[in-house]
Design an enzyme around this catalytic site. Structure first.
Site, PDB file in Angstrom:
ATOM      1  N   ILE A  59       0.838  -1.200   0.000  1.00  0.00           N
ATOM      2  CA  ILE A  59       0.000   0.000   0.000  1.00  0.00           C
ATOM      3  C   ILE A  59       0.877   1.255   0.000  1.00  0.00           C
ATOM      4  CG2 ILE A  59      -0.209   0.214   2.533  1.00  0.00           C
ATOM      5  CD1 ILE A  59      -3.290   0.683   2.001  1.00  0.00           C
ATOM      6  N   CYS A  60       0.350   2.321  -0.621  1.00  0.00           N
ATOM      7  CA  CYS A  60       0.994   3.644  -0.570  1.00  0.00           C
ATOM      8  C   CYS A  60      -0.127   4.661  -0.372  1.00  0.00           C
ATOM      9  CB  CYS A  60       1.826   3.905  -1.827  1.00  0.00           C
ATOM     10  SG  CYS A  60       0.866   3.998  -3.345  1.00  0.00           S
ATOM     11  N   ARG A  61       0.027   5.882  -0.874  1.00  0.00           N
ATOM     12  CA  ARG A  61      -1.026   6.885  -0.675  1.00  0.00           C
ATOM     13  C   ARG A  61      -2.220   6.631  -1.582  1.00  0.00           C
ATOM     14  NH1 ARG A  61      -2.298  11.357  -3.177  1.00  0.00           N
ATOM     15  NH2 ARG A  61      -0.329  11.511  -4.268  1.00  0.00           N
ATOM     16  N   GLY A  63      -1.859   4.318  -4.735  1.00  0.00           N
ATOM     17  CA  GLY A  63      -1.766   3.082  -5.515  1.00  0.00           C
ATOM     18  C   GLY A  63      -0.651   3.026  -6.536  1.00  0.00           C
ATOM     19  N   MET A  87      -3.831   4.398   0.921  1.00  0.00           N
ATOM     20  CA  MET A  87      -4.239   4.884   2.243  1.00  0.00           C
ATOM     21  C   MET A  87      -5.362   5.905   2.159  1.00  0.00           C
ATOM     22  SD  MET A  87      -2.666   3.186   4.567  1.00  0.00           S
ATOM     23  CE  MET A  87      -3.103   4.211   5.983  1.00  0.00           C
TER      24      MET A  87
END
Length: 108
Positions: A59-61, A63, A87
């Site tokens: 996961i990141c901010r 995608g 996120m």
């Protein structure tokens, strides 16, 4: 090589092993309790911290970085699943988060 699996945050199992590839300041503002934090740029140097027999939900901010990280991991023998929406979606879905310090967890 298999096609990369993408799942929305609503499909991440409660017991999933989550790898957060955001930068330190993003992690400190808010993250998933129990997630492993390795910024994308550090991943090649720290890949030995990951279990190749464990499915990783990356996961990141939003995608993009997690997509790149998951593709790289898949290419190096790991099973990685990209969490689409990142996120930002996690926060929107009201899923639990923690932060470093006293501030309310948020996504930067």
């Amino acid at each position: 090589m298999s096609e990369l699996q993408n799942v929305p945050v609503t499909a991440v199992p409660k017991d999933a092993r989550i790898l957060d590839v955001r930068e330190d300041y993003e992690w400190e503002a808010g993250h998933i309790d129990g997630a492993l934090h390795i910024p994308l740029d550090d991943l090649p140097a720290r890949v030995d911290e990951l279990d190749p027999d464990e499915d990783l939900h990356v996961i990141c901010r939003s995608g993009g970085r997690s997509q790149r990280a998951a593709e790289w991991l898949e290419g190096n023998g790991y099973t990685a699943i990209n969490v689409t929406g990142g996120m930002g979606s996690w926060l929107e879905e009201g899923k639990p988060m923690v932060s470093e310090g006293d501030n309310e967890p948020t996504v930067l």
